[in-house]
Scaffold this motif. Sequence first.
Motif, PDB file in Angstrom:
ATOM      1  N   LEU A 288       2.801   8.220   2.727  1.00 14.47           N
ATOM      2  CA  LEU A 288       2.592   9.573   2.207  1.00 14.47           C
ATOM      3  C   LEU A 288       3.860  10.431   2.223  1.00 14.47           C
ATOM      4  O   LEU A 288       4.206  11.020   1.192  1.00 14.47           O
ATOM      5  CB  LEU A 288       1.445  10.237   2.962  1.00 14.47           C
TER       6      LEU A 288
ATOM      7  N   PHE B 179      -8.337   8.006  -4.269  1.00 21.94           N
ATOM      8  CA  PHE B 179      -7.223   8.722  -3.666  1.00 21.94           C
ATOM      9  C   PHE B 179      -6.381   9.398  -4.746  1.00 21.94           C
ATOM     10  O   PHE B 179      -5.974  10.554  -4.607  1.00 21.94           O
ATOM     11  CB  PHE B 179      -6.363   7.798  -2.798  1.00 21.94           C
TER      12      PHE B 179
ATOM     13  N   CYS C 261      -5.785  13.319  -5.013  1.00 20.10           N
ATOM     14  CA  CYS C 261      -4.403  13.819  -4.914  1.00 20.10           C
ATOM     15  C   CYS C 261      -4.155  14.932  -5.926  1.00 20.10           C
ATOM     16  O   CYS C 261      -3.327  15.810  -5.693  1.00 20.10           O
ATOM     17  CB  CYS C 261      -3.394  12.697  -5.176  1.00 20.10           C
TER      18      CYS C 261
ATOM     19  N   SER D 152      -5.107   1.885   6.048  1.00 19.60           N
ATOM     20  CA  SER D 152      -5.018   3.350   6.172  1.00 19.60           C
ATOM     21  C   SER D 152      -3.677   3.740   6.791  1.00 19.60           C
ATOM     22  O   SER D 152      -3.012   4.674   6.321  1.00 19.60           O
ATOM     23  CB  SER D 152      -6.154   3.900   7.037  1.00 19.60           C
TER      24      SER D 152
ATOM     25  N   ILE E  43      -6.980   9.783   2.357  1.00 14.19           N
ATOM     26  CA  ILE E  43      -6.579   8.367   2.449  1.00 14.19           C
ATOM     27  C   ILE E  43      -7.629   7.595   3.236  1.00 14.19           C
ATOM     28  O   ILE E  43      -8.075   6.522   2.813  1.00 14.19           O
ATOM     29  CB  ILE E  43      -5.190   8.216   3.120  1.00 14.19           C
TER      30      ILE E  43
ATOM     31  N   THR F 100       0.206   4.369  -2.588  1.00 19.48           N
ATOM     32  CA  THR F 100       0.260   5.781  -2.216  1.00 19.48           C
ATOM     33  C   THR F 100       1.172   6.551  -3.167  1.00 19.48           C
ATOM     34  O   THR F 100       0.818   7.636  -3.654  1.00 19.48           O
ATOM     35  CB  THR F 100       0.756   5.946  -0.762  1.00 19.48           C
TER      36      THR F 100
ATOM     37  N   ALA G  59       6.115   9.184  -0.511  1.00 14.85           N
ATOM     38  CA  ALA G  59       5.626   9.577  -1.839  1.00 14.85           C
ATOM     39  C   ALA G  59       5.931  11.041  -2.124  1.00 14.85           C
ATOM     40  O   ALA G  59       6.362  11.388  -3.232  1.00 14.85           O
ATOM     41  CB  ALA G  59       4.124   9.310  -1.945  1.00 14.85           C
TER      42      ALA G  59
ATOM     43  N   SER H 171      -0.466   6.990  -6.508  1.00 12.92           N
ATOM     44  CA  SER H 171      -1.542   7.979  -6.450  1.00 12.92           C
ATOM     45  C   SER H 171      -0.998   9.403  -6.502  1.00 12.92           C
ATOM     46  O   SER H 171      -1.546  10.266  -7.192  1.00 12.92           O
ATOM     47  CB  SER H 171      -2.363   7.800  -5.172  1.00 12.92           C
TER      48      SER H 171
ATOM     49  N   TYR I 107       0.811  -1.218   0.000  1.00 14.08           N
ATOM     50  CA  TYR I 107       0.000   0.000   0.000  1.00 14.08           C
ATOM     51  C   TYR I 107       0.850   1.276   0.000  1.00 14.08           C
ATOM     52  O   TYR I 107       0.369   2.341  -0.388  1.00 14.08           O
ATOM     53  CB  TYR I 107      -0.992   0.001   1.161  1.00 14.08           C
TER      54      TYR I 107
ATOM     55  N   MET J 200      -0.815   3.351   4.299  1.00 14.25           N
ATOM     56  CA  MET J 200      -0.841   4.405   3.282  1.00 14.25           C
ATOM     57  C   MET J 200      -0.423   5.757   3.869  1.00 14.25           C
ATOM     58  O   MET J 200       0.279   6.525   3.206  1.00 14.25           O
ATOM     59  CB  MET J 200      -2.215   4.494   2.633  1.00 14.25           C
TER      60      MET J 200
END
Length: 166
Positions: free
Chosen positions: A151, A89, A93, A144, A106, A44, A154, A47, A40, A147
């Motif tokens: 974040l 998501f 984003c 959750s 998220i 993220t 990412a 996304s 996940y 992810m």
Amino acid sequence: MKNITKKIAFLGVLSALYIVLSLSLKIPTGVGNISFDFGYIVLTIASVFFGPFAAIVGGIGAALSSILTSAYGFSVSWTVMNIVIGLLFGFLCTKTNKVVNLIPIIILSVALGVGFKTGIECVLYSIPLAVKMPKALVAFVLDSAVMIVGLPIAKTLQKRIKITEG
């Protein structure tokens, strides 16, 4: 290399990375088949980079991971869940860039994805919602959390990797 070629290649690499992390970096919880699934984090990242096209990474990653590991083969519900999360998501984003705004997004995306997964499994396997709900809530919290951990990774990668440059 053209931008579209870079994007397709990057989506392919992320799909492969999703599969590798989903198969190798799982921490079991003791609640059914539910685990901390580090794939996940890749969803993220996809996304943040690709918006709703992250659904491709989620769909391919979940489908191939389930085919490779499950005695039952392809998991429709898990694949749909990942596509829903990637679409929602990923789309949202593109509307905000602030990390603090992305955390509730998220949570909303995973809640909707887990809801679809739970509904599909209740219908396909005739499982009462009351039986499925406790596991769905655990999956929602864990997915959750993973992810949200993904974040900042990412966002850091987004600053360092430019895939849209000519």
